[in-house]
Design a protein around this motif. Sequence first.
Motif, PDB file in Angstrom:
ATOM      1  N   GLY A 469       0.786  -1.244   0.000  1.00 47.87           N
ATOM      2  CA  GLY A 469       0.000   0.000   0.000  1.00 47.87           C
ATOM      3  C   GLY A 469       0.805   1.273   0.000  1.00 47.87           C
ATOM      4  N   GLY A 470       2.110   1.202   0.139  1.00 45.90           N
ATOM      5  CA  GLY A 470       2.933   2.408   0.134  1.00 45.90           C
ATOM      6  C   GLY A 470       3.019   3.057   1.503  1.00 45.90           C
ATOM      7  N   ALA A 471       3.715   4.202   1.560  1.00 40.87           N
ATOM      8  CA  ALA A 471       3.936   4.914   2.818  1.00 40.87           C
ATOM      9  C   ALA A 471       2.749   5.810   3.147  1.00 40.87           C
ATOM     10  CB  ALA A 471       5.212   5.738   2.735  1.00 40.87           C
ATOM     11  N   LEU A 472       2.464   5.937   4.429  1.00 36.45           N
ATOM     12  CA  LEU A 472       1.365   6.796   4.889  1.00 36.45           C
ATOM     13  C   LEU A 472       1.581   8.238   4.449  1.00 36.45           C
ATOM     14  CD1 LEU A 472      -1.181   7.351   6.588  1.00 36.45           C
ATOM     15  CD2 LEU A 472       0.318   7.490   8.606  1.00 36.45           C
ATOM     16  N   LYS A 473       2.818   8.701   4.450  1.00 36.41           N
ATOM     17  CA  LYS A 473       3.109  10.081   4.048  1.00 36.41           C
ATOM     18  C   LYS A 473       2.611  10.357   2.630  1.00 36.41           C
ATOM     19  CE  LYS A 473       6.953  13.291   3.344  1.00 36.41           C
ATOM     20  NZ  LYS A 473       8.423  13.485   3.399  1.00 36.41           N
ATOM     21  N   ASP A 474       2.860   9.429   1.713  1.00 39.44           N
ATOM     22  CA  ASP A 474       2.430   9.627   0.322  1.00 39.44           C
ATOM     23  C   ASP A 474       0.913   9.547   0.199  1.00 39.44           C
ATOM     24  OD1 ASP A 474       5.119   9.813  -0.391  1.00 39.44           O
ATOM     25  OD2 ASP A 474       5.284   7.644  -0.714  1.00 39.44           O
ATOM     26  N   ARG A 475       0.312   8.648   0.961  1.00 40.82           N
ATOM     27  CA  ARG A 475      -1.145   8.504   0.861  1.00 40.82           C
ATOM     28  C   ARG A 475      -1.872   9.738   1.398  1.00 40.82           C
ATOM     29  NH1 ARG A 475      -3.130   3.275   0.681  1.00 40.82           N
ATOM     30  NH2 ARG A 475      -5.180   4.308   0.692  1.00 40.82           N
ATOM     31  N   LEU A 476      -1.291  10.403   2.394  1.00 38.57           N
ATOM     32  CA  LEU A 476      -1.929  11.610   2.937  1.00 38.57           C
ATOM     33  C   LEU A 476      -1.878  12.773   1.949  1.00 38.57           C
ATOM     34  CD1 LEU A 476      -0.641  11.557   6.633  1.00 38.57           C
ATOM     35  CD2 LEU A 476      -2.940  11.009   5.826  1.00 38.57           C
ATOM     36  N   GLN A 477      -0.866  12.755   1.049  1.00 40.48           N
ATOM     37  CA  GLN A 477      -0.707  13.849   0.097  1.00 40.48           C
ATOM     38  C   GLN A 477      -1.290  13.536  -1.278  1.00 40.48           C
ATOM     39  OE1 GLN A 477       0.510  16.612   1.454  1.00 40.48           O
ATOM     40  NE2 GLN A 477       0.785  15.419   3.329  1.00 40.48           N
ATOM     41  N   ASP A 478      -1.818  12.324  -1.453  1.00 42.74           N
ATOM     42  CA  ASP A 478      -2.325  11.902  -2.764  1.00 42.74           C
ATOM     43  C   ASP A 478      -3.835  12.159  -2.828  1.00 42.74           C
ATOM     44  OD1 ASP A 478      -2.905  10.784  -5.169  1.00 42.74           O
ATOM     45  OD2 ASP A 478      -2.096   8.788  -4.711  1.00 42.74           O
ATOM     46  N   PRO A 479      -4.258  13.161  -3.585  1.00 42.20           N
ATOM     47  CA  PRO A 479      -5.699  13.475  -3.638  1.00 42.20           C
ATOM     48  C   PRO A 479      -6.521  12.409  -4.350  1.00 42.20           C
ATOM     49  CG  PRO A 479      -4.488  14.838  -5.201  1.00 42.20           C
ATOM     50  CD  PRO A 479      -3.467  14.097  -4.406  1.00 42.20           C
ATOM     51  N   SER A 480      -5.858  11.604  -5.200  1.00 46.19           N
ATOM     52  CA  SER A 480      -6.608  10.592  -5.937  1.00 46.19           C
ATOM     53  C   SER A 480      -6.814   9.318  -5.129  1.00 46.19           C
ATOM     54  CB  SER A 480      -5.868  10.260  -7.245  1.00 46.19           C
ATOM     55  OG  SER A 480      -4.590   9.701  -6.963  1.00 46.19           O
ATOM     56  N   TRP A 481      -6.128   9.198  -4.005  1.00 47.76           N
ATOM     57  CA  TRP A 481      -6.223   7.966  -3.216  1.00 47.76           C
ATOM     58  C   TRP A 481      -6.181   8.323  -1.738  1.00 47.76           C
ATOM     59  CZ3 TRP A 481      -2.293   3.326  -3.364  1.00 47.76           C
ATOM     60  CH2 TRP A 481      -2.933   2.169  -2.913  1.00 47.76           C
ATOM     61  N   ARG A 482      -7.081   9.223  -1.354  1.00 44.96           N
ATOM     62  CA  ARG A 482      -7.067   9.744   0.011  1.00 44.96           C
ATOM     63  C   ARG A 482      -7.630   8.727   0.989  1.00 44.96           C
ATOM     64  NH1 ARG A 482      -6.531  15.375  -0.091  1.00 44.96           N
ATOM     65  NH2 ARG A 482      -6.340  15.269   2.168  1.00 44.96           N
ATOM     66  N   LEU A 483      -7.117   8.797   2.173  1.00 44.30           N
ATOM     67  CA  LEU A 483      -7.600   7.942   3.257  1.00 44.30           C
ATOM     68  C   LEU A 483      -8.733   8.650   3.981  1.00 44.30           C
ATOM     69  CD1 LEU A 483      -4.093   6.909   4.621  1.00 44.30           C
ATOM     70  CD2 LEU A 483      -5.735   5.342   3.580  1.00 44.30           C
ATOM     71  N   MET A 484      -9.851   7.950   4.181  1.00 48.36           N
ATOM     72  CA  MET A 484     -10.979   8.531   4.890  1.00 48.36           C
ATOM     73  C   MET A 484     -10.704   8.566   6.390  1.00 48.36           C
ATOM     74  SD  MET A 484     -12.567   9.289   2.266  1.00 48.36           S
ATOM     75  CE  MET A 484     -14.043  10.006   2.973  1.00 48.36           C
TER      76      MET A 484
END
Length: 666
Positions: A469-484
């Motif tokens: 799933g990748g790093a949390l840092k990248d997921r927080l900054q990715d608008p196309s795959w945001r964490l709810m």
Amino acid sequence: MFTQMNSSLEIRKLQPGYVRELAQILEYAESWKRLMAIIPNHLGSNTFVCDIKIDNLPKYNSEHFKIIENASLKYKRSCTEILFDEWGTSGKIRPTLGHLKYLLAKAELFRAADYVAVELLREEPPERPSFGPAALVTTDLTEIKKNSGFDKIGPVEPAASIVPSNVALHHHFTNHQPSKNVIPDIVISEVIDVTPSDIIEVPIVKVKSKPVSDMMKFSSSASEDVTNELESGIIPEISSLLESPGPKEASESTVDSSESNELSSSSFKGLTGSFAPPIADLLAPECSESDLNFIPALSALNPVSEGIPNFEMLQASEEQMHSSNSSLQSRSSFNVSNGTDFLTSKCSSPLPNLYLNTELPHFTYGELAAATNNFNEEAYTNVDNAGRFLGSGAFGSVFLAPKLIDRPVAVKKIFLENAESVNEDDAVTKQFRNEVEVLCKYKHENLVSLLGYSCDGCTYCLVYEYVSGGALKDRLQDPSWRLMWKERLNIALGTASAVSYLHTGFSTSLIHRDIKTANILLDSEDNAKLCDFGLVKLLPSQKTNTHTAAYGTSAYMSPEAHRGDISVKLDTFSFGVVLLELLTSLPPIDYNRQGYDIVTHVEDHCDESITPLLDTSVGSWQENDINYGQKLYELAQKCLEEKKKRPSMVEVRDILNDLIPLPLSH
């Protein structure tokens, strides 16, 4: 002059002369290993009895034996002296002469134990067993003579005077019984010629036995054939042994000679898959096969493949050999599981020869290079493409190895500041040893598992489980795959569980020292996996004022960490910064805003509520009349308090458990 010693004298205080005497005794037949093998981890202060038990494991393992042997060769000292230096200066309770004498006797090294007891302590030697190799050997000749009956033997006359003729000898044995105290007469028999007709033939009795296996029959018949030829004076040609068919049983059907030759050739296949030439072809042209002193032409064995060195090069000059070896070492071929051959760079390893206390498997640098397409730095998209690069951090780059083992793994290739030379005391080596020896013992569902390591190539490498799933840092900054927001709460709970486990999983707390969103990975179901343990530090005691150098990422470091004050509360502060990122989706450092770091930025814009900076694009943060965003912010504020007021990570985990009693539905 001899100084009176007692059993409480530490062996590290022994004079060098006494240590050398013990070394001379224990170096014989490597007896020091028997002593080293039974040294327990902990020694008693009130008693010299020190046995290995379930709760007191051996102090040394097989790797330590290798270390001592290598040090002995390097420093030209005996292994016993090096063992005494290491053992004598380790542990809370230092080993004494009493401990040494007890262990020597327990290992049945009584010569050394007697030296310690009699020569050093002026005591009685330790008691030995009555029987067996360790039993005391009697050296009193008087006692031996008495027990063996030698004292009853009379004076021995000259041999010539007691040698009778055959007639006297016959008369003596037929009419007189020899006395027990008289040595039996010596008989010199006459040589009698024996003719073949006088030999009595003993009939041979044939006994039925179990059927003999085909392999035994082959060995027997082959040895008989060779023996018969040797006895006849005929030495078979070696080349004919390769071409001649194997022996056959009379009951078996005969095999065509061509098939036999094929079988013989296939048995001598080389590594390259080509057939080995007949040995007769190996003879130099000027030598004949009958010459027993021939030197085989080894160049005939050299196949086309460059994997085996050219034996003709052995006849070349030193300069030619050096240049040829350099060209061979400049490249090395690897075979990947999909059958593709390719070349990859290979260098002489600058790394020290490490002996690591771990059960993890060691992968060669070549295996890792082959599994990662020679550490291909193109971004990984799918297995069919050549790219294997997953990401990079402060300490190294990570590559995907899809077929190294039975599942995909991530290989971390550590950066080296000086690629020419790395010492055992360098920081990168200590961090590598930390991660391999310590982290292999920690197993938790929210920790990335370490699966193996490599320390024989151009740099250190670590093999982890692959988290997709990748790093949390990248997921927080990715608008196309945001964490709810509910997923973020679960990530906070999983991370807190992992950190609290590091702090309390074993008797000695383990501080991560680099908790940040870049080191929190997410699996396919967005569960948190804490990784990157290069800066972990074992806290030697429960004290929280251990001072050391400051490490970590500045945005996540507590104020006392900059002063070198390292404790478990440092991880609590870092986790508080992670909570702010989960709430706001803001980066930890941003030089375009007034408060560069996120802690200062939140303090400038938020007072009692996180509402001004709360990221509501991921949801309302509210459910069942509970404002989870505000609850999480209040917990973050507690984590960012001064050191004394901060909660432990166990308390933080419990608060999150109460806040999230069950996994929230997404």
